[in-house]
Motif scaffolding. Structure first.
Motif, mmCIF file in Angstrom:
data_model
loop_
_atom_site.group_PDB
_atom_site.id
_atom_site.type_symbol
_atom_site.label_atom_id
_atom_site.label_comp_id
_atom_site.label_asym_id
_atom_site.label_seq_id
_atom_site.Cartn_x
_atom_site.Cartn_y
_atom_site.Cartn_z
ATOM 1 N N PHE A 127 0.965 -1.095 0.105
ATOM 2 C CA PHE A 127 -0.152 0.013 0.014
ATOM 3 C C PHE A 127 1.096 1.186 0.178
ATOM 4 O O PHE A 127 1.974 1.033 0.610
ATOM 5 C CB PHE A 127 -0.861 0.103 1.280
ATOM 6 C CG PHE A 127 -1.782 -0.959 1.398
ATOM 7 C CD1 PHE A 127 -2.199 -1.899 0.449
ATOM 8 C CD2 PHE A 127 -2.389 -1.316 2.755
ATOM 9 C CE1 PHE A 127 -3.202 -2.957 0.874
ATOM 10 C CE2 PHE A 127 -3.380 -2.537 3.171
ATOM 11 C CZ PHE A 127 -3.609 -3.155 1.881
ATOM 12 N N CYS B 153 1.385 2.925 3.710
ATOM 13 C CA CYS B 153 1.652 1.870 4.820
ATOM 14 C C CYS B 153 3.108 1.987 5.347
ATOM 15 O O CYS B 153 4.031 1.855 4.614
ATOM 16 C CB CYS B 153 1.331 0.328 4.453
ATOM 17 S SG CYS B 153 2.160 -0.888 5.333
ATOM 18 N N PRO B 154 3.306 2.102 6.639
ATOM 19 C CA PRO B 154 4.558 2.497 7.395
ATOM 20 C C PRO B 154 5.728 1.308 6.822
ATOM 21 O O PRO B 154 6.707 1.600 6.836
ATOM 22 C CB PRO B 154 4.351 2.641 8.769
ATOM 23 C CG PRO B 154 3.008 2.327 8.968
ATOM 24 C CD PRO B 154 2.279 2.377 7.604
ATOM 25 N N PHE B 155 5.091 0.276 7.111
ATOM 26 C CA PHE B 155 6.019 -1.038 6.873
ATOM 27 C C PHE B 155 6.304 -1.454 5.308
ATOM 28 O O PHE B 155 7.390 -1.776 5.138
ATOM 29 C CB PHE B 155 5.135 -2.188 7.352
ATOM 30 C CG PHE B 155 4.740 -2.233 8.764
ATOM 31 C CD1 PHE B 155 5.547 -2.635 9.944
ATOM 32 C CD2 PHE B 155 3.368 -1.789 9.067
ATOM 33 C CE1 PHE B 155 5.079 -2.686 11.116
ATOM 34 C CE2 PHE B 155 2.930 -1.845 10.284
ATOM 35 C CZ PHE B 155 3.878 -2.082 11.293
ATOM 36 N N ARG C 82 -4.510 -11.037 3.614
ATOM 37 C CA ARG C 82 -4.461 -9.720 3.062
ATOM 38 C C ARG C 82 -3.448 -8.858 3.905
ATOM 39 O O ARG C 82 -4.085 -8.182 4.798
ATOM 40 C CB ARG C 82 -5.882 -8.895 2.900
ATOM 41 C CG ARG C 82 -5.793 -7.512 2.497
ATOM 42 C CD ARG C 82 -7.428 -7.060 2.758
ATOM 43 N NE ARG C 82 -7.539 -5.827 1.932
ATOM 44 C CZ ARG C 82 -7.376 -4.678 2.263
ATOM 45 N NH1 ARG C 82 -6.646 -4.350 3.485
ATOM 46 N NH2 ARG C 82 -7.456 -3.453 1.625
ATOM 47 N N GLN C 83 -2.394 -8.953 3.825
ATOM 48 C CA GLN C 83 -1.153 -8.030 4.511
ATOM 49 C C GLN C 83 -0.323 -7.796 3.707
ATOM 50 O O GLN C 83 0.247 -8.608 2.839
ATOM 51 C CB GLN C 83 -0.563 -8.978 5.770
ATOM 52 C CG GLN C 83 0.175 -8.270 6.553
ATOM 53 C CD GLN C 83 0.749 -9.140 7.947
ATOM 54 O OE1 GLN C 83 0.023 -9.635 8.776
ATOM 55 N NE2 GLN C 83 1.897 -9.405 7.658
ATOM 56 N N VAL C 84 0.147 -6.297 3.730
ATOM 57 C CA VAL C 84 1.347 -6.084 3.168
ATOM 58 C C VAL C 84 2.412 -5.335 4.160
ATOM 59 O O VAL C 84 2.091 -4.893 5.245
ATOM 60 C CB VAL C 84 0.859 -4.776 2.213
ATOM 61 C CG1 VAL C 84 0.030 -5.304 1.081
ATOM 62 C CG2 VAL C 84 0.103 -3.781 2.701
ATOM 63 N N PRO C 85 3.714 -5.239 3.761
ATOM 64 C CA PRO C 85 4.149 -5.508 2.468
ATOM 65 C C PRO C 85 4.253 -7.007 2.340
ATOM 66 O O PRO C 85 4.427 -7.866 3.448
ATOM 67 C CB PRO C 85 5.560 -5.019 2.519
ATOM 68 C CG PRO C 85 5.768 -5.032 3.779
ATOM 69 C CD PRO C 85 4.590 -4.742 4.717
ATOM 70 N N GLU D 150 5.957 -9.830 5.954
ATOM 71 C CA GLU D 150 6.657 -9.439 7.268
ATOM 72 C C GLU D 150 7.839 -8.794 6.764
ATOM 73 O O GLU D 150 8.748 -9.075 6.104
ATOM 74 C CB GLU D 150 7.004 -10.578 8.077
ATOM 75 C CG GLU D 150 6.081 -10.956 9.177
ATOM 76 C CD GLU D 150 5.063 -10.291 9.949
ATOM 77 O OE1 GLU D 150 6.087 -9.331 10.479
ATOM 78 O OE2 GLU D 150 3.865 -10.260 10.169
ATOM 79 N N SER D 151 7.750 -7.281 7.149
ATOM 80 C CA SER D 151 8.789 -6.507 6.412
ATOM 81 C C SER D 151 10.122 -6.887 6.816
ATOM 82 O O SER D 151 11.025 -6.639 5.761
ATOM 83 C CB SER D 151 8.329 -5.065 6.988
ATOM 84 O OG SER D 151 8.333 -4.893 8.449
HETATM 85 N N1 LIG Z 1 4.377 -7.315 10.978
HETATM 86 C C1 LIG Z 1 3.968 -6.745 9.728
HETATM 87 C C2 LIG Z 1 2.664 -5.733 9.811
HETATM 88 C C3 LIG Z 1 2.405 -5.267 8.319
HETATM 89 C C4 LIG Z 1 1.083 -4.440 8.515
HETATM 90 O O1 LIG Z 1 0.479 -4.530 9.762
HETATM 91 N N2 LIG Z 1 0.088 -3.985 7.529
HETATM 92 C C5 LIG Z 1 -0.802 -3.658 7.469
HETATM 93 C C6 LIG Z 1 -0.738 -2.052 6.551
HETATM 94 S S1 LIG Z 1 0.127 -0.971 7.286
HETATM 95 C C7 LIG Z 1 -1.852 -4.396 6.625
HETATM 96 O O2 LIG Z 1 -1.612 -5.147 5.987
HETATM 97 N N3 LIG Z 1 -3.045 -4.304 7.165
HETATM 98 C C8 LIG Z 1 -4.032 -5.353 6.495
HETATM 99 C C9 LIG Z 1 -5.243 -4.431 6.065
HETATM 100 O O3 LIG Z 1 -5.067 -3.365 5.909
HETATM 101 O O4 LIG Z 1 -6.218 -5.197 5.798
HETATM 102 C C10 LIG Z 1 5.178 -6.348 8.964
HETATM 103 O O5 LIG Z 1 6.023 -5.837 9.595
HETATM 104 O O6 LIG Z 1 5.249 -6.413 7.823
#
Ligand SMILES: N[C@@H](CCC(=O)N[C@@H](CS)C(=O)NCC(=O)O)C(=O)O
Length: 122
Positions: A46, A49-51, A88-91, A107-108
């Motif tokens: 996204f 998204c900070p990650f 549904r998780q990014v990155p 997982e970033s």
């Molecule tokens: N621990 C994960 C956290 C990633 C995370 O929380 N991503 C959020 C976006 S900032 C996400 O995918 N949320 C699912 C959604 O919005 O449906 C990482 O470090 O990549």
């Protein structure tokens, strides 16, 4: 909540722009080899998204050419991420391995380690 997230996203993107890391310089040959190694990679992400910003900054610092996929606005990409990646998780880094199998790396921090290892030529 949506407004707060929007404002935070703008702040993160602004700071990212102001403090963008300088891309690493390599020989033409080394860069070409690396570009070939990263040609199959795609980063599902996204924009705010900070990650994802963290991973994009490292991609820039390591001077890697990796296709970005907007999993928020591109619904086909979002469905692919969920159905093939598993959630549904990014990155999430889409990797085609040497044996043609596919890895969806979530997982970033894990993505950073993968990219840093790749950039070292390992
Ligand atoms: N621990 C994960 C956290 C990633 C995370 O929380 N991503 C959020 C976006 S900032 C996400 O995918 N949320 C699912 C959604 O919005 O449906 C990482 O470090 O990549």
């Amino acid at each position: 909540m949506k407004v707060i997230r929007w404002i935070l996203g703008k702040i993160i993107l602004g700071l990212d722009k102001l403090t963008a890391p300088a891309p690493m310089i390599r020989s033409v040959e080394e860069q070409k080899k690396l570009d070939e190694a990263t040609a199959q990679l795609k980063l599902y992400q996204f924009h705010a998204c900070p990650f994802c910003v963290k991973v994009r900054r490292e991609i820039r610092r390591l001077n890697l050419k990796i296709k970005l996929v907007d999993a928020l606005n591109d619904k086909t990409a979002e469905e692919r991420l969920i159905n093939e990646g598993g959630k549904r998780q990014v990155p999430c880094l889409y990797i085609v391995n040497e044996d043609e199998s596919v890895t969806w790396l979530y997982e970033s921090n894990a993505i950073l380690i993968y990219l840093q290892t790749l950039a070292k030529g390992e």
